[in-house]
Scaffold this motif. Structure first.
Motif, PDB file in Angstrom:
ATOM      1  N   ARG A 111       0.833  -1.204   0.000  1.00 33.61           N
ATOM      2  CA  ARG A 111       0.000   0.000   0.000  1.00 33.61           C
ATOM      3  C   ARG A 111       0.871   1.258   0.000  1.00 33.61           C
ATOM      4  O   ARG A 111       0.522   2.263  -0.624  1.00 33.61           O
ATOM      5  CB  ARG A 111      -0.924  -0.031   1.232  1.00 33.61           C
ATOM      6  CG  ARG A 111      -1.699   1.256   1.484  1.00 33.61           C
ATOM      7  CD  ARG A 111      -2.601   1.612   0.330  1.00 33.61           C
ATOM      8  NE  ARG A 111      -3.381   2.808   0.611  1.00 33.61           N
ATOM      9  CZ  ARG A 111      -3.846   3.616  -0.314  1.00 33.61           C
ATOM     10  NH1 ARG A 111      -3.667   3.352  -1.586  1.00 33.61           N
ATOM     11  NH2 ARG A 111      -4.530   4.690   0.030  1.00 33.61           N
ATOM     12  N   THR A 112       2.020   1.207   0.679  1.00 29.16           N
ATOM     13  CA  THR A 112       2.919   2.358   0.717  1.00 29.16           C
ATOM     14  C   THR A 112       3.446   2.673  -0.676  1.00 29.16           C
ATOM     15  O   THR A 112       3.463   3.832  -1.100  1.00 29.16           O
ATOM     16  CB  THR A 112       4.092   2.074   1.671  1.00 29.16           C
ATOM     17  OG1 THR A 112       3.580   1.817   2.984  1.00 29.16           O
ATOM     18  CG2 THR A 112       5.039   3.261   1.734  1.00 29.16           C
ATOM     19  N   LEU A 113       3.872   1.631  -1.394  1.00 28.25           N
ATOM     20  CA  LEU A 113       4.410   1.859  -2.742  1.00 28.25           C
ATOM     21  C   LEU A 113       3.353   2.441  -3.665  1.00 28.25           C
ATOM     22  O   LEU A 113       3.619   3.372  -4.437  1.00 28.25           O
ATOM     23  CB  LEU A 113       4.952   0.541  -3.309  1.00 28.25           C
ATOM     24  CG  LEU A 113       6.121  -0.093  -2.537  1.00 28.25           C
ATOM     25  CD1 LEU A 113       6.529  -1.401  -3.187  1.00 28.25           C
ATOM     26  CD2 LEU A 113       7.304   0.860  -2.449  1.00 28.25           C
ATOM     27  N   SER A 114       2.119   1.905  -3.577  1.00 23.99           N
ATOM     28  CA  SER A 114       1.062   2.430  -4.446  1.00 23.99           C
ATOM     29  C   SER A 114       0.659   3.836  -4.033  1.00 23.99           C
ATOM     30  O   SER A 114       0.404   4.682  -4.894  1.00 23.99           O
ATOM     31  CB  SER A 114      -0.151   1.497  -4.418  1.00 23.99           C
ATOM     32  OG  SER A 114      -0.745   1.469  -3.129  1.00 23.99           O
ATOM     33  N   LEU A 115       0.606   4.120  -2.737  1.00 22.80           N
ATOM     34  CA  LEU A 115       0.198   5.442  -2.263  1.00 22.80           C
ATOM     35  C   LEU A 115       1.168   6.520  -2.737  1.00 22.80           C
ATOM     36  O   LEU A 115       0.741   7.596  -3.174  1.00 22.80           O
ATOM     37  CB  LEU A 115       0.116   5.446  -0.733  1.00 22.80           C
ATOM     38  CG  LEU A 115      -0.287   6.761  -0.068  1.00 22.80           C
ATOM     39  CD1 LEU A 115      -1.704   7.145  -0.479  1.00 22.80           C
ATOM     40  CD2 LEU A 115      -0.187   6.649   1.453  1.00 22.80           C
ATOM     41  N   PHE A 116       2.475   6.207  -2.671  1.00 22.61           N
ATOM     42  CA  PHE A 116       3.465   7.217  -3.029  1.00 22.61           C
ATOM     43  C   PHE A 116       3.971   7.056  -4.468  1.00 22.61           C
ATOM     44  O   PHE A 116       4.899   7.741  -4.878  1.00 22.61           O
ATOM     45  CB  PHE A 116       4.638   7.172  -2.046  1.00 22.61           C
ATOM     46  CG  PHE A 116       4.262   7.636  -0.672  1.00 22.61           C
ATOM     47  CD1 PHE A 116       3.915   6.727   0.316  1.00 22.61           C
ATOM     48  CD2 PHE A 116       4.210   8.988  -0.376  1.00 22.61           C
ATOM     49  CE1 PHE A 116       3.550   7.158   1.584  1.00 22.61           C
ATOM     50  CE2 PHE A 116       3.840   9.423   0.892  1.00 22.61           C
ATOM     51  CZ  PHE A 116       3.503   8.493   1.869  1.00 22.61           C
ATOM     52  N   GLU A 117       3.345   6.111  -5.219  1.00 20.03           N
ATOM     53  CA  GLU A 117       3.641   5.930  -6.647  1.00 20.03           C
ATOM     54  C   GLU A 117       5.096   5.524  -6.873  1.00 20.03           C
ATOM     55  O   GLU A 117       5.768   6.013  -7.784  1.00 20.03           O
ATOM     56  CB  GLU A 117       3.308   7.202  -7.429  1.00 20.03           C
ATOM     57  CG  GLU A 117       1.854   7.639  -7.273  1.00 20.03           C
ATOM     58  CD  GLU A 117       1.563   8.997  -7.890  1.00 20.03           C
ATOM     59  OE1 GLU A 117       2.497   9.607  -8.445  1.00 20.03           O
ATOM     60  OE2 GLU A 117       0.410   9.452  -7.822  1.00 20.03           O
ATOM     61  N   ALA A 118       5.584   4.605  -6.052  1.00 21.39           N
ATOM     62  CA  ALA A 118       6.961   4.118  -6.170  1.00 21.39           C
ATOM     63  C   ALA A 118       6.960   2.719  -6.772  1.00 21.39           C
ATOM     64  O   ALA A 118       6.041   1.924  -6.542  1.00 21.39           O
ATOM     65  CB  ALA A 118       7.640   4.097  -4.801  1.00 21.39           C
ATOM     66  N   ASP A 119       8.010   2.405  -7.547  1.00 24.66           N
ATOM     67  CA  ASP A 119       8.118   1.091  -8.175  1.00 24.66           C
ATOM     68  C   ASP A 119       8.477   0.018  -7.165  1.00 24.66           C
ATOM     69  O   ASP A 119       7.951  -1.091  -7.184  1.00 24.66           O
ATOM     70  CB  ASP A 119       9.185   1.119  -9.281  1.00 24.66           C
ATOM     71  CG  ASP A 119       8.813   2.090 -10.395  1.00 24.66           C
ATOM     72  OD1 ASP A 119       7.608   2.327 -10.594  1.00 24.66           O
ATOM     73  OD2 ASP A 119       9.742   2.609 -11.048  1.00 24.66           O
ATOM     74  N   ASP A 120       9.401   0.335  -6.268  1.00 27.55           N
ATOM     75  CA  ASP A 120       9.854  -0.621  -5.266  1.00 27.55           C
ATOM     76  C   ASP A 120      10.480   0.164  -4.111  1.00 27.55           C
ATOM     77  O   ASP A 120      10.478   1.407  -4.106  1.00 27.55           O
ATOM     78  CB  ASP A 120      10.845  -1.633  -5.859  1.00 27.55           C
ATOM     79  CG  ASP A 120      12.001  -0.956  -6.586  1.00 27.55           C
ATOM     80  OD1 ASP A 120      12.513  -1.542  -7.547  1.00 27.55           O
ATOM     81  OD2 ASP A 120      12.377   0.175  -6.198  1.00 27.55           O
ATOM     82  N   LEU A 121      11.015  -0.577  -3.145  1.00 29.21           N
ATOM     83  CA  LEU A 121      11.565   0.071  -1.949  1.00 29.21           C
ATOM     84  C   LEU A 121      12.736   0.979  -2.287  1.00 29.21           C
ATOM     85  O   LEU A 121      12.832   2.102  -1.777  1.00 29.21           O
ATOM     86  CB  LEU A 121      11.992  -1.002  -0.941  1.00 29.21           C
ATOM     87  CG  LEU A 121      12.570  -0.505   0.392  1.00 29.21           C
ATOM     88  CD1 LEU A 121      11.579   0.398   1.113  1.00 29.21           C
ATOM     89  CD2 LEU A 121      12.977  -1.672   1.273  1.00 29.21           C
TER      90      LEU A 121
END
Length: 493
Positions: free
Chosen positions: A80-90
């Motif tokens: 959910r964090t990656l999708s919320l902040f529009e990031a591909d991965d960590l």
């Protein structure tokens, strides 16, 4: 929660914690597991240098806030964090943290740091973040130092709730009554409009009677809390409220409020009344309600007497955000902090803490049984670690059934276990150890392959004896039993 762009991150072993990682990954709120140990060390250095007011110290020089941020290390985040902040991965997320956390959240971050500086294990803030595409996010942040890590702050769980829509709705409520009604109905947060005027009258009546300590009054008259609950009039609820509480319509919900507000809610409401008594007409707290289908709901409650109604409390808004998934994730992470994943027994951290607690509080006598799993190294060397792990799981099955609270079984090393038994003597220990032998026999009958075998040593505290000495005595007796086991195994037949 600010971070430097160049900070390092680490990903734990996925094979050992696959099930746990899935729960963390699938949580519907943004979860961050972080290491604050560097920040704690920095705080300790500043205290030694004479810093008293952290807030003043940070406001004097913004680079000090950056110094704090650079000490925070991201261990992992969920999907959910990656999708919320529009990031591909960590790595993509961590490499762009300076785009996510900007100056908008400087004041909120200082507030978080001050809460930690003041010794709190939990901290809260309402602030602004940004997605990697630059979209503004209004967020509600809660951080918690996980149990067992209070001394180092090396495991901190951060939960971030995206409240952008709710905050936008609040900012625009005054523009149009029609628009406001639409926002109320379609808000993604459960909203209640209530009339507390009868509650205010009851509180005023008690105050006019000369009552000054309202907490003591409600201790003596718990029925007063129940009466206040019964005097609340619900004016309206929105659609999300009906969905959240599994109600087909407003009338059904209002007729069954007794099923919604029960059990733990009474104590939460009492605290709400005490705050109102003390003039706090805007409140936030976590509460437990129930849906009409009986499901337990953990909620973040925001209570506010609306402007213009401060004199009679006839118009109150309550906003409820569902944090059930987050609470479950926190509870599971707390479980992991105290338990060994392979055997499901308590871990060494819990064992050490419980030993220290018993040292201070008893009850005495305390019996300690040290147990070693025979043959684990041979199983690993000859048959592989899968066979060794199977033996360890079987050991956990046996020892979990050997004792009940207030006694505990813990895995304290690779092949070493311990039983802590407060309020027990040598005879009790003998009964438990005989029971373990019986359980071993049953276990070996059930499982084919390698036999499960323990070497055990027990010691009971003497008046004035430190528990550390008891553990050493039990450990020596365990080694005697282990030598005897291997001597018997190697003797010619």
């Amino acid at each position: 929660m600010l971070h430097s762009k160049t900070e390092r991150f680490a990903v734990p072993s996925s094979s050992e914690f696959a099930d746990d990682a899935e729960m963390f990954e699938l949580a519907p709120v943004s979860l961050w597991l972080e290491d604050y140990s560097g920040l704690k060390a920095l705080f300790e250095r500043w205290r030694a240098e004479g810093v008293i007011s952290l807030r003043d110290y940070l406001l004097e020089d913004a680079t000090r806030v950056e110094a704090c941020s650079s000490q925070i290390r991201v261990i992992k985040v969920n999907r959910r964090t990656l999708s919320l902040f529009e990031a591909d991965d960590l790595s993509h997320l961590v490499g762009n943290l300076d785009r996510i956390f900007r100056n908008d959240m400087l004041k909120a971050h200082i507030d978080e740091l001050v809460q930690l500086w003041e010794g709190r294990a939990e901290f809260f803030s309402n602030t602004v973040n940004y997605t990697l595409s630059g979209r503004r996010l209004d967020i509600q942040l809660k951080g918690s130092v996980l149990p067992g890590h209070e001394g180092r702050w090396d495991r901190v769980l951060i939960a971030i709730e995206d409240v952008t829509e709710r905050e936008a709705a609040r900012r625009q409520l005054s523009t149009s009554e029609t628009y406001a009604r639409g926002l109320f109905e379609h808000s993604p947060v459960s909203l209640w409009v209530e009339d507390f005027s009868a509650v205010k009258q009851l509180l005023d009546d008690v105050r006019w009677q000369g009552i000054s300590d309202f907490r003591v009054f409600t201790d003596v008259h718990p029925e007063f809390v129940s009466r206040c609950m019964s005097e609340i009039r619900v004016i309206d609820v929105n659609r999300h409220t009906l969905e959240l509480f599994s109600s087909p319509d407003k009338q059904t919900l209002l007729m069954r409020l007794g099923d919604v507000f029960r059990d733990e809610m009474r104590e939460h409401f009492r605290e709400q009344l005490i705050d109102l008594w003390n003039g706090k007409i805007f409140q936030q707290r976590e509460v437990v309600n129930y849906s009409l289908s009986g499901d337990e709901l953990h909620l973040h409650l925001q209570f506010s007497v609306l402007p213009g109604y401060e004199k009679d409390w006839s118009l109150v808004q309550v906003a409820l955000t569902d944090i059930t998934a987050r609470k479950r994730a926190e509870a599971y992470l707390e479980y992991l902090g105290k338990h060994d994943v392979l055997t499901k027994l308590y871990n060494r951290t819990f064992y050490v803490d419980e030993l220290n607690r018993l040292e201070r509080k008893g009850p005495f006598p305390v019996t300690v049984v040290i147990i070693d799993l025979n043959g684990l190294k041979a199983a690993n060397d000859q048959l592989g670690h899968a066979a060794g792990d199977a033996l360890l799981r079987r050991a956990g099955e046996v020892l979990s059934k050997a004792v009940d609270k207030p006694s505990y079984a813990a895995r304290i090393g690779g092949d070493e276990f311990a039983l802590l038994m407060p309020g027990t003597d040598e005879r009790d220990a003998k009964v438990v150890m005989d029971g373990i032998e019986n359980l071993l026999e049953v276990n070996n009958q059930f499982y084919t392959g390698l036999p499960l075998s323990f070497a055990m040593g027990a010691a009971t505290s003497r008046p004035g004896e430190r528990l550390e000495a008891i553990v050493k005595r039990a450990d020596l007796l365990m080694y005697e039993a282990k030598r005897a086991h291997y001597a018997a195994a190697s003797a010619p037949r």
